[in-house]
Design an enzyme around this catalytic site. Sequence first.
Site, PDB file in Angstrom:
ATOM      1  N   HIS A  35      79.700  77.284 -78.885  1.00 28.20           N
ATOM      2  CA  HIS A  35      81.283  76.368 -78.453  1.00 28.20           C
ATOM      3  C   HIS A  35      80.775  75.116 -78.407  1.00 28.20           C
ATOM      4  CE1 HIS A  35      81.023  79.325 -75.222  1.00 28.20           C
ATOM      5  NE2 HIS A  35      82.040  79.738 -75.050  1.00 28.20           N
ATOM      6  N   HIS A 265      87.861  73.997 -77.444  1.00 22.90           N
ATOM      7  CA  HIS A 265      86.461  74.885 -76.295  1.00 22.90           C
ATOM      8  C   HIS A 265      85.519  76.030 -77.115  1.00 22.90           C
ATOM      9  CE1 HIS A 265      84.887  76.503 -72.531  1.00 22.90           C
ATOM     10  NE2 HIS A 265      84.866  77.593 -73.807  1.00 22.90           N
ATOM     11  N   GLU A 414      75.893  79.905 -48.114  1.00 18.95           N
ATOM     12  CA  GLU A 414      75.484  80.847 -48.878  1.00 18.95           C
ATOM     13  C   GLU A 414      74.585  80.488 -50.587  1.00 18.95           C
ATOM     14  OE1 GLU A 414      77.823  81.470 -46.823  1.00 18.95           O
ATOM     15  OE2 GLU A 414      76.990  82.306 -44.996  1.00 18.95           O
ATOM     16  N   HIS A 476      79.914  92.841 -40.769  1.00 16.86           N
ATOM     17  CA  HIS A 476      77.976  92.810 -40.994  1.00 16.86           C
ATOM     18  C   HIS A 476      76.702  93.130 -41.043  1.00 16.86           C
ATOM     19  CE1 HIS A 476      80.806  89.232 -39.333  1.00 16.86           C
ATOM     20  NE2 HIS A 476      79.356  88.519 -39.120  1.00 16.86           N
TER      21      HIS A 476
HETATM   22  C1  LIG Z   1      81.834  81.905 -63.492  1.00 12.88           C
HETATM   23  C2  LIG Z   1      81.909  81.771 -64.750  1.00 12.88           C
HETATM   24  N1  LIG Z   1      83.159  81.865 -65.048  1.00 12.88           N
HETATM   25  C3  LIG Z   1      84.199  81.901 -66.222  1.00 12.88           C
HETATM   26  C4  LIG Z   1      83.115  81.358 -67.681  1.00 12.88           C
HETATM   27  C5  LIG Z   1      83.696  81.953 -69.378  1.00 12.88           C
HETATM   28  N2  LIG Z   1      83.862  80.295 -69.188  1.00 12.88           N
HETATM   29  C6  LIG Z   1      83.206  79.954 -70.075  1.00 12.88           C
HETATM   30  S1  LIG Z   1      83.608  78.331 -70.700  1.00 12.88           S
HETATM   31  C7  LIG Z   1      85.367  77.933 -69.963  1.00 12.88           C
HETATM   32  C8  LIG Z   1      86.141  77.438 -69.006  1.00 12.88           C
HETATM   33  C9  LIG Z   1      85.184  75.789 -69.275  1.00 12.88           C
HETATM   34  O1  LIG Z   1      86.069  74.693 -68.962  1.00 12.88           O
HETATM   35  P1  LIG Z   1      85.583  73.830 -69.020  1.00 12.88           P
HETATM   36  O2  LIG Z   1      84.742  73.503 -68.616  1.00 12.88           O
HETATM   37  O3  LIG Z   1      86.467  72.690 -68.879  1.00 12.88           O
HETATM   38  O4  LIG Z   1      85.238  73.200 -70.499  1.00 12.88           O
HETATM   39  P2  LIG Z   1      84.828  72.501 -71.966  1.00 12.88           P
HETATM   40  O5  LIG Z   1      86.710  73.791 -72.262  1.00 12.88           O
HETATM   41  O6  LIG Z   1      85.693  71.061 -71.497  1.00 12.88           O
HETATM   42  O7  LIG Z   1      84.244  73.126 -72.236  1.00 12.88           O
HETATM   43  C10 LIG Z   1      85.114  79.248 -69.465  1.00 12.88           C
HETATM   44  C11 LIG Z   1      85.965  80.304 -68.074  1.00 12.88           C
HETATM   45  C12 LIG Z   1      81.512  81.152 -66.858  1.00 12.88           C
HETATM   46  N3  LIG Z   1      80.930  80.758 -68.083  1.00 12.88           N
HETATM   47  N4  LIG Z   1      81.080  80.906 -66.188  1.00 12.88           N
END
Ligand SMILES: Cc1ncc(C[n+]2csc(CCOP(=O)(O)OP(=O)(O)O)c2C)c(N)n1
Length: 671
Positions: A35, A265, A414, A476
């Site tokens: 990224h 991204h 939690e 539960h």
């Molecule tokens: C719990 C989780 N769900 C999904 C992802 C896959 N994922 C990685 S980055 C991203 C988008 C994140 O967007 P943002 O925080 O705005 O990052 P940017 O586009 O600014 O780099 C997703 C959905 C992940 N890493 N973790």
Amino acid sequence: MDIATLASANPDHWKKAAAIRALALDGVAAANSGHTGMPIGMADVATVLFEKHLKFDAKNPDWPDRDRFILSAGHGSMLVYALLHLTGYEDMTLEQVKNFRQWGAITAGHPEFGHAKGVETTTGPLGQGIANSVGFAMAEESLRAHYGKKVIDHHTYVIAGDGCLMEGISQEAIALAGRQELSKLIVFWDNNNITIDGTVELSDRTDQVMRFKSAGWHVQDIDGHDAAAIDAAIVAAKKSGKPSMIACKTHIALGHAAQDTSKGHGALTDAAAMAEAKARYGWTTGPFEVPADIKSAWEAIGSRGNADFTAWQERFATVSGSKQAEFNRAFAGDAPKKLSATIKALKKSISEKAPSVATRKSSEMVLAAVNPICSETIGGSADLTGSNNTKTADLGVFDTDNRKGRYVYYGIREHGMAAAMNGMALHGGIRPYGGTFMCFTDYARPSMRLSALMGIPVTYVMTHDSIGLGEDGPTHQPVEHLAMLRATPNMHVFRPCDTVETAEAWELALSSKETPATLSLTRQNLPTLRTEHKTKNLTSQGAYVLADAEGKRQVILMATGSEVEIAMAARDILQAEGIGTRVVSMPCWELFAAQEESYRKRVLPGGPVRVAVEAGVQFGWDQWLSGERGKAAKAGFVGMEGFGASAPAEVLYEKFGITALAVADKAKSLL
Ligand SMILES: Cc1ncc(C[n+]2csc(CCOP(=O)(O)OP(=O)(O)O)c2C)c(N)n1
């Protein structure tokens, strides 16, 4: 501001930030994955933070009083790798950066704790980093109160993206930090309005500034590319008596053709577009080449904290010898010397008195004995203190007016609790434990998995561990949770059968350095089965012969927790009929699997019929029933086949057929 204005406004800053941008482009291009946009977008914030504020010394990365920097938006890992390389962390060589995401490199796809120095926690599952940071900040408050400002006095900085703030866990973390007024926690929100699917508006219209404010945070809103504004915001954040969120308006992939788009991204590997972006940054050197003057400017930042480090060492040397020893022991993760003797004494008295208590109560009895000798424990519960039995009289409550308190009311959070405990353990000097109902392991699970992946000794106190909880019903009553936890690598799942095994399990949990533990504990009373005192910790072997067969050994009954009592009663039935029956208590499968083959063979020899009894699903038990010298045709399981129901516990055991008679019948049917 456009790039030309930014570059000319502050050329020194610009060049340093450009080095991060260029390395991010090169690292991702070499890996052909990763990224690029986020490191490019947050390069200015990171540069100002490292240059002007972060207290660190690249040559002494384990300095306990360093500021912590957490990249919650872990996909932007090249940002932290570039920073560590540029500032001169010895392990983060250029070779490592070039080998981003490759086998054996410390530059993992997402930052992983324990791989590279300076990576404080494993991030990538969005939201975890910001939630860990609450634990880091609580640990700092607690240790500052305990050891004094001259030993512990630092900040926790976080970079979180839109994704981190959308994840539910962030709400738990933000609310907890706001309530606890963690004023040394400073979060930068990478407010670039871009996620993978497009703009944030596709799925969210939260006013993040209002959201943080309503939770009790100090909030600022700035241009995340304006170095002076970033600096001023950090200065103001440090002065505030609340946790601080700095909303940094940034452009993802600034200066690249993909700027401000979701394409920005991901991995920006197109050579021509990379060249254009570098030209806009004024970056003229080849891939992975950082001009010497820029590298040395960054290295000066990396050694800026060295004088502070030396001064800290001098201050630490003035602390009393016993406090120094306690500090060093707690940070090394060593159990107190008195732990073993304390546990042995408790076991002895329990074996003599043979009380009938729930193992959640047993756990409280153990904690009452060990908390006073373990100044590093911080306990807590997700609003089930009276049910989880996690609070002991000596702890005091951790609060804004009592940072020496060692009990945390986490609220009904939690997931946030588990992530905060990870943060405390990672900070060092603290050994956290926290409770909820076993069934709500599900709500904590992503952070529990990370405890295991990171190899940090967090202890999960999971009570009400089966249909034995009774009337609260199937919502539960966990049935699949033991299987799920046992399927998790590097997690010790303890299901003790009485107070003695509970004490042994706690001793192991409190002595562990690299493995988290889950204690699966009952609501209902259980008899003391270990009535003959043994100084040896039998639970450390994972499974052992609790009662051997009299006469020819025809049956081996295996059980855990509350069902060991049932196995013992089944043994009585079988022995009365002349069927020699051994009972094996198996409080921790993982530790048993780790024993030498010869020991396992002594406990589970081939030949006899095997019946396992556990008030959960069978999934996983075949490892011991038909594996490990067993035979499918001579093995049976007595347990749950589906969800439980609402009724008193005794009725449920009867209705679901988890009884001594059923176990004895099953064994006889296999003979
Ligand atoms: C719990 C989780 N769900 C999904 C992802 C896959 N994922 C990685 S980055 C991203 C988008 C994140 O967007 P943002 O925080 O705005 O990052 P940017 O586009 O600014 O780099 C997703 C959905 C992940 N890493 N973790």
